[in-house]
Write a protein that holds these residues in place. Structure first.
Motif, short mmCIF file in Angstrom:
data_model
loop_
_atom_site.label_atom_id
_atom_site.label_comp_id
_atom_site.label_asym_id
_atom_site.label_seq_id
_atom_site.Cartn_x
_atom_site.Cartn_y
_atom_site.Cartn_z
N SER A 73 24.19 24.50 -5.07
CA SER A 73 23.02 24.39 -5.93
C SER A 73 22.22 23.16 -5.50
O SER A 73 22.72 22.04 -5.58
CB SER A 73 23.50 24.27 -7.38
N ARG A 91 18.78 20.97 -6.02
CA ARG A 91 17.72 20.77 -7.01
C ARG A 91 16.81 19.61 -6.62
O ARG A 91 17.28 18.49 -6.35
CB ARG A 91 18.33 20.43 -8.39
N ASP A 105 19.81 28.23 -4.72
CA ASP A 105 21.17 28.55 -5.17
C ASP A 105 21.80 29.52 -4.19
O ASP A 105 21.15 30.45 -3.73
CB ASP A 105 21.13 29.24 -6.54
N THR A 136 19.39 16.53 -6.04
CA THR A 136 20.85 16.67 -6.11
C THR A 136 21.33 17.87 -5.32
O THR A 136 20.62 18.88 -5.20
CB THR A 136 21.34 16.85 -7.58
N GLU A 171 24.77 20.14 -5.29
CA GLU A 171 26.09 20.40 -5.87
C GLU A 171 26.74 21.49 -5.03
O GLU A 171 26.16 22.55 -4.83
CB GLU A 171 25.93 20.86 -7.31
N GLY A 186 30.92 23.20 -6.97
CA GLY A 186 31.10 22.61 -8.30
C GLY A 186 31.10 21.10 -8.36
O GLY A 186 31.28 20.53 -9.43
N ALA A 187 30.88 20.43 -7.22
CA ALA A 187 30.92 18.96 -7.25
C ALA A 187 29.66 18.38 -6.62
O ALA A 187 29.10 18.95 -5.67
CB ALA A 187 32.14 18.45 -6.49
N GLU A 188 29.23 17.27 -7.16
CA GLU A 188 28.07 16.59 -6.60
C GLU A 188 28.60 15.51 -5.66
O GLU A 188 29.28 14.58 -6.11
CB GLU A 188 27.25 15.97 -7.73
N TYR A 189 28.30 15.66 -4.37
CA TYR A 189 28.87 14.76 -3.36
C TYR A 189 28.76 13.29 -3.73
O TYR A 189 29.69 12.51 -3.57
CB TYR A 189 28.16 14.97 -2.03
N ASP A 190 27.54 12.92 -4.22
CA ASP A 190 27.28 11.52 -4.51
C ASP A 190 28.18 10.95 -5.60
O ASP A 190 28.32 9.75 -5.73
CB ASP A 190 25.83 11.33 -5.00
N LYS A 191 28.75 11.87 -6.39
CA LYS A 191 29.47 11.39 -7.58
C LYS A 191 30.98 11.52 -7.47
O LYS A 191 31.68 11.32 -8.45
CB LYS A 191 28.98 12.16 -8.81
N ARG A 236 35.76 14.05 -1.65
CA ARG A 236 34.76 14.42 -0.65
C ARG A 236 35.44 15.05 0.56
O ARG A 236 34.99 16.06 1.10
CB ARG A 236 33.99 13.17 -0.23
#
Ligand SMILES: Nc1ncnc2c1ncn2[C@@H]1O[C@H](COP(=O)(O)OP(=O)(O)OP(=O)(O)O)[C@@H](O)[C@H]1O
Length: 267
Positions: free
Chosen positions: A21, A23, A41, A75, A77, A80-85, A91
Motif C-alpha cells: 500500500s 500513499r 495498492d 508511506t 506499507e 502489513g508493516a511500514e518499513y520506517d516504523k 525489516r
C-alpha cells in the motif's frame, strides 16, 4: 471515466488483503520530481501489471518500494508493516518475504546458476551446503530449467534461460511478493509467452503476489489481473484489461487501443 474506474477498483479491492500500500509517495532527484503524491495498492494473489511511457518513473517506484532509493514523503506499507516504523530485525524478516527480478536478469556472471540462487540463502539464512544444493535444485526445477543448468555460468545461457535462472533466484527464499522488472523484454514472442505462463502457474501453485513492470502488451492481456498506469507523476488509472479498453484517458487509449493492441485483441 477515470474516476469511475478508480471507484470500481476500490470497491472490488474491499475485503481483499493489501500486500503493498503506497500513499502520497513523493520521490525526486534535485529539482526533478518524478513521483508526486502517488497512491497504489497491490492485493494478495494478484498479478499486477505496471505500465507507463518511458521515463515516467516505473523503475523509480519499484526501487523506492524496495528501499533502494529514498522517498521525500509518503508511506509505503508492505506485507502489513511500514518499513520506517519497524526494527532492523523486522525489516530483515520483511526483506526475506520479497523476491526481485531486475531487468536483464542481473545474475552474477562469476557464479553458476546454482551459486546465484544460493546468494539470498547465504545472505539471510544459515543453512548447510547440502541443504542449499537441494533447495537450488528444487528452484531450478520449479522454473522449468534442466538440472544441468545448475552448473552453468550466465554467459552459457540463452536469454530465456537467464530470465528463468533470475526468477529461480528471486524465489530462493519462498517470497510472498515478487517484483519483476520487464521480465519478458528481450525474449522472442514464444519465449515471452512461455515465461508469462510460468508466472501465472507460479502464482496459482505458490499463491504468489506479482508486481510486474512491463511494456509487453501480450503479458498485460494474457496474465495480468489488474493494470496500473503511471503518468503525470502518479497512478493515472488502475483496473482490469476491460477497464483499460474502455478508458478514454489519451495515453491509456492510444496504448491499449492502438494498432499493436488491436492486433492482439483480434488474434
Ligand atoms: N538515480 C537517478 N538519479 C537522477 N535521476 C534519476 C535516477 N533514476 C531515475 N532518474 C530519473 O527518473 C525518471 C524516471 O526514470 P525511470 O527509470 O523510473 O523511468 P521508467 O518509467 O522506468 O522508464 P523505462 O520504461 O524507459 O524503463 C527519469 O527522468 C530519470 O532520468
Amino acid at each position: 471515466m477515470v474516476q469511475a474506474v478508480m471507484e470500481k477498483q476500490l470497491e472490488q479491492a474491499a475485503g481483499r488483503e493489501t500486500v503493498l500500500s503506497v500513499r502520497d509517495l513523493t520521490v525526486g532527484f534535485g529539482d526533478n520530481i518524478v513521483l508526486d503524491k502517488l497512491n497504489l495498492d497491490v492485493l494478495r494473489g494478484e498479478i499486477l501489471g505496471f505500465v507507463g511511457a518511458s521515463g515516467t518513473g516505473k523503475s523509480v517506484l519499484m526501487r523506492t518500494v524496495l528501499r533502494l532509493l529514498p522517498k521525500r514523503s509518503g508511506t509505503i506499507e508492505i506485507l502489513g508493516a511500514e518499513y520506517d516504523k519497524v526494527s532492523d530485525e523486522e525489516r530483515l524478516a520483511l526483506d526475506m518475504r520479497l523476491g526481485v527480478l531486475f531487468q536483464h536478469g542481473a545474475l552474477f556472471s562469476a557464479l553458476t546458476v546454482r551459486e546465484n540462487i544460493q546468494v539470498p540463502m547465504r545472505e539471510y539464512l544459515d543453512l548447510p551446503q547440502d541443504l542449499m544444493d537441494e533447495l537450488a535444485r528444487l528452484k531450478i526445477e520449479l522454473v522449468g530449467l534442466a538440472p544441468e543448468a545448475a552448473e552453468k555460468y550466465p554467459s552459457e545461457l540463452s536469454g530465456g534461460m537467464i530470465k528463468r535462472a533470475a526468477l529461480a533466484r528471486a524465489l530462493a527464499l519462498d517470497p510472498d511478493l515478487v517484483f519483476l522488472d520487464e521480465p519478458t523484454s528481450g525474449l522472442d514472442p514464444i519465449g515471452a509467452a512461455e515465461f508469462d505462463e510460468l508466472i501465472a502457474k507460479l502464482r496459482d501453485t505458490l499463491g504468489l503476489t506479482v508486481y510486474m513492470v512491463t511494456h509487453d502488451l501480450d503479458s498485460l492481456f494474457s496474465v495480468c489481473d489488474r493494470i496500473a498506469v503511471l503518468g503525470q507523476k502518479r497512478v493515472l488509472v488502475e483496473g482490469t484489461i476491460e477497464d483499460m479498453l474502455a478508458c478514454d484517458e489519451p495515453w491509456v487509449k492510444s496504448y491499449f487501443r492502438g494498432k499493436r493492441a488491436r492486433a492482439i485483441v483480434h488474434d
